[in-house]
Write a protein that holds these residues in place. Sequence first.
Motif, PDB file in Angstrom:
ATOM      1  N   THR B   9      41.242  36.321  37.797  1.00 36.98           N
ATOM      2  CA  THR B   9      41.340  35.212  38.743  1.00 36.98           C
ATOM      3  C   THR B   9      42.197  35.606  39.940  1.00 36.98           C
ATOM      4  O   THR B   9      41.869  35.283  41.074  1.00 36.98           O
ATOM      5  CB  THR B   9      41.952  33.986  38.045  1.00 36.98           C
ATOM      6  OG1 THR B   9      41.161  33.672  36.902  1.00 36.98           O
ATOM      7  CG2 THR B   9      42.008  32.792  38.973  1.00 36.98           C
ATOM      8  N   HIS B  10      43.289  36.276  39.645  1.00 36.36           N
ATOM      9  CA  HIS B  10      44.196  36.762  40.680  1.00 36.36           C
ATOM     10  C   HIS B  10      44.490  38.230  40.434  1.00 36.36           C
ATOM     11  O   HIS B  10      44.542  38.663  39.274  1.00 36.36           O
ATOM     12  CB  HIS B  10      45.525  35.984  40.675  1.00 36.36           C
ATOM     13  CG  HIS B  10      45.386  34.545  41.042  1.00 36.36           C
ATOM     14  ND1 HIS B  10      45.246  33.555  40.097  1.00 36.36           N
ATOM     15  CD2 HIS B  10      45.373  33.918  42.249  1.00 36.36           C
ATOM     16  CE1 HIS B  10      45.147  32.384  40.701  1.00 36.36           C
ATOM     17  NE2 HIS B  10      45.216  32.568  41.996  1.00 36.36           N
ATOM     18  N   LEU B  88      39.796  36.209  49.303  1.00 39.75           N
ATOM     19  CA  LEU B  88      39.094  35.719  48.115  1.00 39.75           C
ATOM     20  C   LEU B  88      37.763  36.445  48.060  1.00 39.75           C
ATOM     21  O   LEU B  88      37.010  36.461  49.046  1.00 39.75           O
ATOM     22  CB  LEU B  88      38.870  34.210  48.218  1.00 39.75           C
ATOM     23  CG  LEU B  88      38.155  33.530  47.049  1.00 39.75           C
ATOM     24  CD1 LEU B  88      38.994  33.590  45.773  1.00 39.75           C
ATOM     25  CD2 LEU B  88      37.811  32.083  47.402  1.00 39.75           C
ATOM     26  N   GLY B 108      35.548  33.158  42.042  1.00 39.03           N
ATOM     27  CA  GLY B 108      36.244  34.072  42.930  1.00 39.03           C
ATOM     28  C   GLY B 108      37.431  34.773  42.305  1.00 39.03           C
ATOM     29  O   GLY B 108      37.988  34.339  41.291  1.00 39.03           O
ATOM     30  N   THR B 109      37.801  35.884  42.911  1.00 33.13           N
ATOM     31  CA  THR B 109      39.019  36.625  42.583  1.00 33.13           C
ATOM     32  C   THR B 109      39.876  36.661  43.836  1.00 33.13           C
ATOM     33  O   THR B 109      39.415  37.108  44.891  1.00 33.13           O
ATOM     34  CB  THR B 109      38.717  38.063  42.129  1.00 33.13           C
ATOM     35  OG1 THR B 109      38.042  38.030  40.873  1.00 33.13           O
ATOM     36  CG2 THR B 109      40.010  38.862  41.988  1.00 33.13           C
ATOM     37  N   ARG B 110      41.099  36.187  43.701  1.00 33.62           N
ATOM     38  CA  ARG B 110      42.026  36.217  44.839  1.00 33.62           C
ATOM     39  C   ARG B 110      42.774  37.544  44.788  1.00 33.62           C
ATOM     40  O   ARG B 110      43.560  37.785  43.881  1.00 33.62           O
ATOM     41  CB  ARG B 110      43.009  35.056  44.762  1.00 33.62           C
ATOM     42  CG  ARG B 110      44.142  35.126  45.775  1.00 33.62           C
ATOM     43  CD  ARG B 110      43.709  34.736  47.153  1.00 33.62           C
ATOM     44  NE  ARG B 110      43.261  33.358  47.244  1.00 33.62           N
ATOM     45  CZ  ARG B 110      42.643  32.855  48.311  1.00 33.62           C
ATOM     46  NH1 ARG B 110      42.411  33.623  49.359  1.00 33.62           N
ATOM     47  NH2 ARG B 110      42.272  31.594  48.331  1.00 33.62           N
TER      48      ARG B 110
END
Lengths: 116, 114
Positions: B9-10, B88, B108-110
Amino acid sequence: AQTVTQSQPEMSVQEAETVTLSCTYDTSESNYYLFWYKQPPSRQMILVIRQEAYKQQNATENRFSVNFQKAAKSFSLKISDSQLGDTAMYFCAFMKRGGANSKLTFGKGITLSVRP
Amino acid sequence: EAGVTQSPTHLIKTRGQQATLRCSPISGHTSVYWYQQALGLGLQFLLWYDEGEERNRGNFPPRFSGRQFPNYSSELNVNALELEDSALYLCASSLYQLAGDTQYFGPGTRLTVL
């Protein structure tokens, strides 16, 4: 190359009222698709509505409808009976039909706030 | 039916490092797309994979690369990270790449580059 323009960066509407979000695009293609996507603060992009350029009839999905003017290259989104959950960023997008061009070209987006 | 999933995710990296982002498409979808959503730059197309092959690429340097696996999942690699790569990264999948089918997005991946 295709371009998509959303000239209004922000809009606000009272709950239960109707709001129209504008989008224009520029292309020399005759076969294409147009989309409206919604991105709430949770950031997941959600498809709102899709329009095939060869179809004369405007697409509708429940409270969401579009006004597609092919000659004017205009594709606006109307949200009826606005709800608090409609608060989000809305993106207009273009996709050329077929071949090696299956990519979305997005506008800059518009932030819509629905007031209680 | 499960939607498009992305991991992590992050992701926090430092300049010069490499980042790997992963995406699993909706079951049955063969096309995977990657987009970058950077502040002030909007959403820009990065890469498109279908049936294991790169079909199209956006206007990004070669240090952005990826691949698609036999199960249609995909990986985006960003080498030699720069501060402006902070964004993102959204993955989308679709069923019929030639029909201009609707693309469905993951969460999404931040990526943050320090």
